[in-house]
Design an enzyme around this catalytic site. Structure first.
Site, PDB file in Angstrom:
ATOM      1  N   SER A  85      -9.768   1.715   2.843  1.00  0.00           N
ATOM      2  CA  SER A  85      -8.912   2.473   1.959  1.00  0.00           C
ATOM      3  C   SER A  85      -7.879   1.651   1.196  1.00  0.00           C
ATOM      4  O   SER A  85      -7.360   2.105   0.187  1.00  0.00           O
ATOM      5  CB  SER A  85      -8.172   3.534   2.776  1.00  0.00           C
TER       6      SER A  85
ATOM      7  N   SER B  18      -9.909  -0.598   7.052  1.00  0.00           N
ATOM      8  CA  SER B  18      -9.288  -0.395   5.734  1.00  0.00           C
ATOM      9  C   SER B  18      -8.561  -1.610   5.150  1.00  0.00           C
ATOM     10  O   SER B  18      -8.160  -1.583   3.992  1.00  0.00           O
ATOM     11  CB  SER B  18      -8.312   0.781   5.786  1.00  0.00           C
TER      12      SER B  18
ATOM     13  N   LYS C 251       0.853  -1.197   0.000  1.00  0.00           N
ATOM     14  CA  LYS C 251       0.000   0.000   0.000  1.00  0.00           C
ATOM     15  C   LYS C 251       0.886   1.243   0.000  1.00  0.00           C
ATOM     16  O   LYS C 251       1.893   1.296   0.719  1.00  0.00           O
ATOM     17  CB  LYS C 251      -0.884  -0.030   1.245  1.00  0.00           C
TER      18      LYS C 251
END
Lengths: 488, 99
Positions: A150, A174, A75
């Site tokens: 997210s 997330s 990420k």
């Protein structure tokens, strides 16, 4: 579908080379990621170079580390030295970190190969990966749907086989919510189990890094590598790291699994989601687990609590972006205060600005007790509910999200509706508990449904054991999106 | 309970150094009001004598010696190089006081 352990066997026997695996992954990214957009950066040359070195080591008969040659996606809010780390924000569009996060350093030491950096909601604030300044990510099961967020890029990359596994971060869901929307496994460890050094801070008392994978075994392997005390993160826990793979195959007979009543009574819970998770509960019962109904009266207050605490911490954490030390600066102004205020207004997107405003408001004179302190007190009550629950049961079960993946653009002008998709994941963050999402079915339109298991502090071994036992008893986990658009 | 006026938004925006265009002030005040109204449901919960949670999992203070672990000037350079404007060993910023 192969596990990391199976890859390792093939690699050791020389049936496949690391370079072949990396090249295959890169060519798949090149053919389908223009549709999915899970990656912001593909680390092509360095990945190929690293793979060639693994193959050389193998040819020379050297011992290979546990993740040797495995393509991993990270990420883009985890710092990677010399490789852009943007947080999907204009603010950090040109930021190239001078240091490496602890978790990624551990992965590379274990032989893992960085295949690329994945898309996220800007500064990890969102539940759909639509707030990214660099374009949204599509759900590989249906590209008109969001992948969740997210960590939507990390989830979509694993689901569409654009990496073997990935890392995300989870502040209010997330990791788990996108895992649920994309039909993969997503694990949020106990707060402090994994170092946050090099994770770009959002809400420091809630943030935790964890893995995405296609199966529970791989999640255990990744956790094994990234867990542990880190002197660079004083909130990391100094507890021994157990062997997370050891008990995966142990029967869950006699295990007490609690169904949180308040979650299943939710008004906004889709009937399909409810039915699927209750069916999974029956499945666990047939494996010998005892089902117990549990009440956590304050569970549903998690979201209101979270939307005070997380923005408050974020408003403080994001104060560092001032246009001076790094990140975006608006140059056409000649006094410092305006330079900072305009740089922040142009560098941050709407959702980030909204949360900074809420947090600043909640922490401003006259409101601290009414908002921030009140939320911290309710946080205590939510923790106590869990403490009481774990006196009666070993593991808790809920749906991961009230719905399956929603349509892109659906919640654009309604931030509150977007926040509600994290209703069921937030309480585990507030209490610091380890929690995993894994697929348990599909809705009538073919979108994956996720179930969430929550364990007590540091009880990742049992959490993974129950998840693995369920997975082995279910056909669901063998499904993958067909990514038909590859040739369309 | 909470009415968020346009002036509130301007005041908070100033506190957190965000230059919000006048056209967006009303949009933000409506959205913030909606969110704060939702948050206000916490008021009905009895929290008398409940201690606040600042961290979910207790840890004790982690002290260490205050020693320099890297003396390479290379690190300083790398950090300074990230600045939008650097001048020698300094971050360069626009003037702080107006004339």
């Amino acid at each position: 579908m192969q596990t990391i352990a199976q890859w390792r066997q093939k690699l050791l026997k020389g049936e496949v080379s690391s370079l072949e695996l990396i090249d295959e992954t890169i060519s798949r990214i090149e053919s389908i990621d223009n549709t999915i957009h899970s990656y912001l950066y593909v680390n092509k040359d360095k990945a190929r170079f690293a793979a060639a070195k693994i193959d050389e080591a193998r040819a020379a008969g050297d011992a290979l580390p546990p993740l040797a040659g495995i393509p991993l996606a990270i990420k883009d809010n985890l710092c990677t030295q010399g490789i852009p780390t943007t947080c999907s924000s204009r603010m950090l569009e040109t930021f190239v970190p001078p240091y490496e996060s602890t978790v990624t350093e551990k992965l590379w030491k274990a032989g893992g190969i960085l295949i690329g950096k994945t898309n996220l909601d800007e500064f990890a604030m969102g539940s759909s990966t639509e707030t990214s300044a660099f374009g949204a990510t599509a759900n590989p099961w249906n590209v008109s749907r969001v992948p969740g967020g997210s960590s939507g890029g990390s989830a979509a990359a694993v689901a569409s086989r654009l990496c073997t596994a990935s890392l995300g971060s989870d502040t209010g869901g997330s990791i788990r919510q996108p895992a649920s929307f994309c039909g993969v496994v997503g694990l949020k460890p106990t707060y402090g189990r994994v170092s946050r050094w090099g994770l770009i801070a959002f809400a420091s008392s809630l943030d935790q890094v964890g893995p995405f994978s296609n199966n529970v075994e791989d999640a255990a392997e990744l956790l094994q590598v990234i867990a542990g005390k880190d002197p660079k993160d004083s909130t990391s826990l100094d507890a021994p790291v157990p062997n997370y793979s050891e008990n995966l195959s142990t029967s869950i007979s006699g295990m007490r699994i609690g169904l949180i009543k308040e979650c299943f009574d939710q008004e906004g819970l889709d009937a399909d989601v409810k039915e699927s998770v209750l069916k999974a509960a029956e499945n666990l019962q047939s494996l010998g687990a005892e089902l117990v109904e549990i009440s956590c009266p304050r569970f549903n207050d998690g979201i209101a609590t979270y939307y005070v605490i997380a923005p408050s911490e974020a408003s403080a954490n994001l104060a560092r972006y001032d246009g001076v030390k790094y990140g975006y600066r608006f140059e056409e102004v000649d006094d410092l205060a305006s330079m900072t205020a305009i740089s922040r207004a142009r560098g941050f997107g709407n959702e980030v600005q909204r949360r900074i405003l809420i947090g600043t408001y909640a922490l401003s004179a006259g409101y601290v007790d009414a908002f921030y302190k009140k939320a911290q007190q309710v946080r205590t009550l939510i923790r106590r509910d869990f403490d009481n629950a774990f006196k009666k049961v070993d593991i808790l079960l809920t749906p991961t999200s009230p719905t399956t993946a929603f349509k892109s653009g659906k919640n654009h002008d309604n931030p509150l509706a977007m926040y509600l998709s994290d209703l069921l994941t937030i309480p585990a963050n507030l209490a610091g508990l380890p929690s995993i999402s894994l697929p348990c079915g599909f809705d009538p339109s073919g979108l994956p449904i996720g179930m969430q298991l929550i364990g007590n502090v540091l009880d990742e071994p049992r959490l993974l054991q129950v998840a693995h036992q369920y997975e082995q008893s279910s056909e669901i986990m063998k499904s993958a999106p067909d990514c038909e658009f590859i040739n369309s | 309970m909470t009415r968020i006026t346009s002036d509130d938004v301007r005041k908070v925006a100033k506190l957190c150094r965000l230059e919000i265009p006048e056209d967006d002030i009303e949009k933000y005040s409506n959205q913030l009001e909606g969110i704060l109204e939702y948050i206000a449901q916490l008021e009905r919960i009895d929290t008398l004598n409940v201690p606040p949670t600042t961290r979910a999992v207790e840890v004790v203070n982690a002290f260490r010696e205050d020693t320099i672990v890297s003396s390479s000037s290379d690190v300083r350079d790398k950090i300074l190089d990230l600045a939008p404007q650097r001048e020698g060993e300094f971050f360069r910023v626009p003037k702080i006081l107006s004339e």
